[in-house]
Design a protein around this motif. Structure first.
Motif, PDB file in Angstrom:
ATOM      1  N   ALA A  63      -9.681  40.963  -8.592  1.00 48.05           N
ATOM      2  CA  ALA A  63     -10.184  40.231  -9.791  1.00 48.05           C
ATOM      3  C   ALA A  63      -9.304  40.451 -11.005  1.00 48.05           C
ATOM      4  O   ALA A  63      -8.785  39.550 -11.610  1.00 48.05           O
ATOM      5  N   ARG A  64      -9.131  41.502 -11.197  1.00 45.59           N
ATOM      6  CA  ARG A  64      -8.433  42.334 -12.432  1.00 45.59           C
ATOM      7  C   ARG A  64      -6.920  41.835 -12.287  1.00 45.59           C
ATOM      8  O   ARG A  64      -6.337  41.484 -13.139  1.00 45.59           O
ATOM      9  N   TYR A  65      -6.545  41.848 -11.086  1.00 42.72           N
ATOM     10  CA  TYR A  65      -4.988  41.651 -10.686  1.00 42.72           C
ATOM     11  C   TYR A  65      -4.755  40.258 -11.184  1.00 42.72           C
ATOM     12  O   TYR A  65      -3.638  39.976 -11.957  1.00 42.72           O
ATOM     13  N   GLU A 110      -0.815  31.682 -10.949  1.00 43.17           N
ATOM     14  CA  GLU A 110      -1.246  31.144  -9.878  1.00 43.17           C
ATOM     15  C   GLU A 110      -2.114  31.918  -8.863  1.00 43.17           C
ATOM     16  O   GLU A 110      -1.731  33.140  -8.985  1.00 43.17           O
ATOM     17  N   THR A 111      -2.617  31.154  -8.008  1.00 38.94           N
ATOM     18  CA  THR A 111      -3.123  31.840  -6.887  1.00 38.94           C
ATOM     19  C   THR A 111      -2.469  32.556  -5.957  1.00 38.94           C
ATOM     20  O   THR A 111      -1.509  32.152  -5.790  1.00 38.94           O
ATOM     21  N   CYS A 112      -2.795  33.926  -5.465  1.00 34.62           N
ATOM     22  CA  CYS A 112      -2.129  34.503  -4.537  1.00 34.62           C
ATOM     23  C   CYS A 112      -3.160  34.889  -3.717  1.00 34.62           C
ATOM     24  O   CYS A 112      -4.158  35.312  -3.864  1.00 34.62           O
ATOM     25  N   ARG A 127      -8.735  35.503 -20.587  1.00 32.96           N
ATOM     26  CA  ARG A 127      -8.423  35.038 -19.219  1.00 32.96           C
ATOM     27  C   ARG A 127      -9.275  35.632 -18.167  1.00 32.96           C
ATOM     28  O   ARG A 127     -10.193  36.754 -18.488  1.00 32.96           O
ATOM     29  N   LYS A 128      -9.708  34.824 -17.011  1.00 26.06           N
ATOM     30  CA  LYS A 128     -10.659  35.253 -16.008  1.00 26.06           C
ATOM     31  C   LYS A 128     -10.052  35.413 -14.735  1.00 26.06           C
ATOM     32  O   LYS A 128      -9.078  34.621 -14.433  1.00 26.06           O
ATOM     33  N   GLY A 129     -10.585  35.992 -13.755  1.00 21.63           N
ATOM     34  CA  GLY A 129     -10.028  35.909 -12.432  1.00 21.63           C
ATOM     35  C   GLY A 129     -11.153  36.223 -11.591  1.00 21.63           C
ATOM     36  O   GLY A 129     -12.114  36.766 -11.790  1.00 21.63           O
ATOM     37  N   LEU A 143      -1.612  47.137  -4.939  1.00 19.92           N
ATOM     38  CA  LEU A 143      -2.856  46.864  -4.582  1.00 19.92           C
ATOM     39  C   LEU A 143      -3.075  47.488  -3.156  1.00 19.92           C
ATOM     40  O   LEU A 143      -4.394  47.587  -2.875  1.00 19.92           O
ATOM     41  N   TYR A 144      -2.267  47.765  -2.638  1.00 14.45           N
ATOM     42  CA  TYR A 144      -2.544  48.391  -1.304  1.00 14.45           C
ATOM     43  C   TYR A 144      -3.632  49.455  -1.297  1.00 14.45           C
ATOM     44  O   TYR A 144      -4.493  49.517  -0.477  1.00 14.45           O
ATOM     45  N   SER A 145      -3.348  50.925  -1.950  1.00 17.32           N
ATOM     46  CA  SER A 145      -4.308  51.756  -1.929  1.00 17.32           C
ATOM     47  C   SER A 145      -5.542  51.433  -2.022  1.00 17.32           C
ATOM     48  O   SER A 145      -6.537  52.002  -1.392  1.00 17.32           O
TER      49      SER A 145
END
Length: 151
Positions: free
Chosen positions: A121-123, A129-131, A13-15, A141-143
């Motif tokens: 990118a890791r997320y 699908e795209t977020c 998988r890639k991001g 992700l916030y911190s």
């Protein structure tokens, strides 16, 4: 805008991740995008820049500078390296897009200065699908995204 790509070789998988900040460093938008096609690592980094610039343009985000941690891509964009055909095509695509985005520059930064984009990118590796986010971010992700001020 900081941009990065990530690859999970065990799942193939890639991001792509991107974070846009204003002049005071405040996050105004972020992107996590899974990628299906097969790319080498430097092709993936180039694709990340292209897709992030397209996303920013579509959302009319004002971008003045892009930072990436892929030196090979930066060198290719400034004509400092010869590259294979598929990679060169991606570099041409980015250059063409930049010709429509007057004043946008791209520079290389160390990975430590690109952690928010790397986290996004890791997320993306776990997404179907795209977020994208425009002010609020998931707690996981916030911190990293909001508190990771540019160095």
């Amino acid at each position: 805008m900081n941009v990065d790509a990530a690859v999970d070789s065990s799942t193939n998988r890639k991001g792509v991740g991107a974070v846009v900040r204003n002049s005071t460093g405040q996050v105004i938008a972020a992107l996590s995008m899974p990628i299906i096609r097969k790319f080498s690592s430097h092709e993936m980094e180039a694709k990340a820049i292209f897709l992030s610039l397209v996303w920013a343009s579509q959302w009319e985000l004002q971008i003045g500078h892009v930072e990436i941690d892929a030196l090979m891509v930066t060198n290719a964009l400034y004509g400092r390296t010869n590259s294979i055909a598929a990679f060169n095509d991606l570099i041409i695509d980015i250059s063409c897009l930049l010709s429509f985005l007057w004043g946008v520059s791209i520079s290389h930064v160390k990975r430590t200065a690109n952690m928010a984009a790397h986290t996004l990118a890791r997320y993306a590796l776990g997404l179907d699908e795209t977020c994208y986010w425009m002010e609020s971010f998931p707690p996981s992700l916030y911190s990293v995204v909001v508190n990771d001020l540019p160095v």
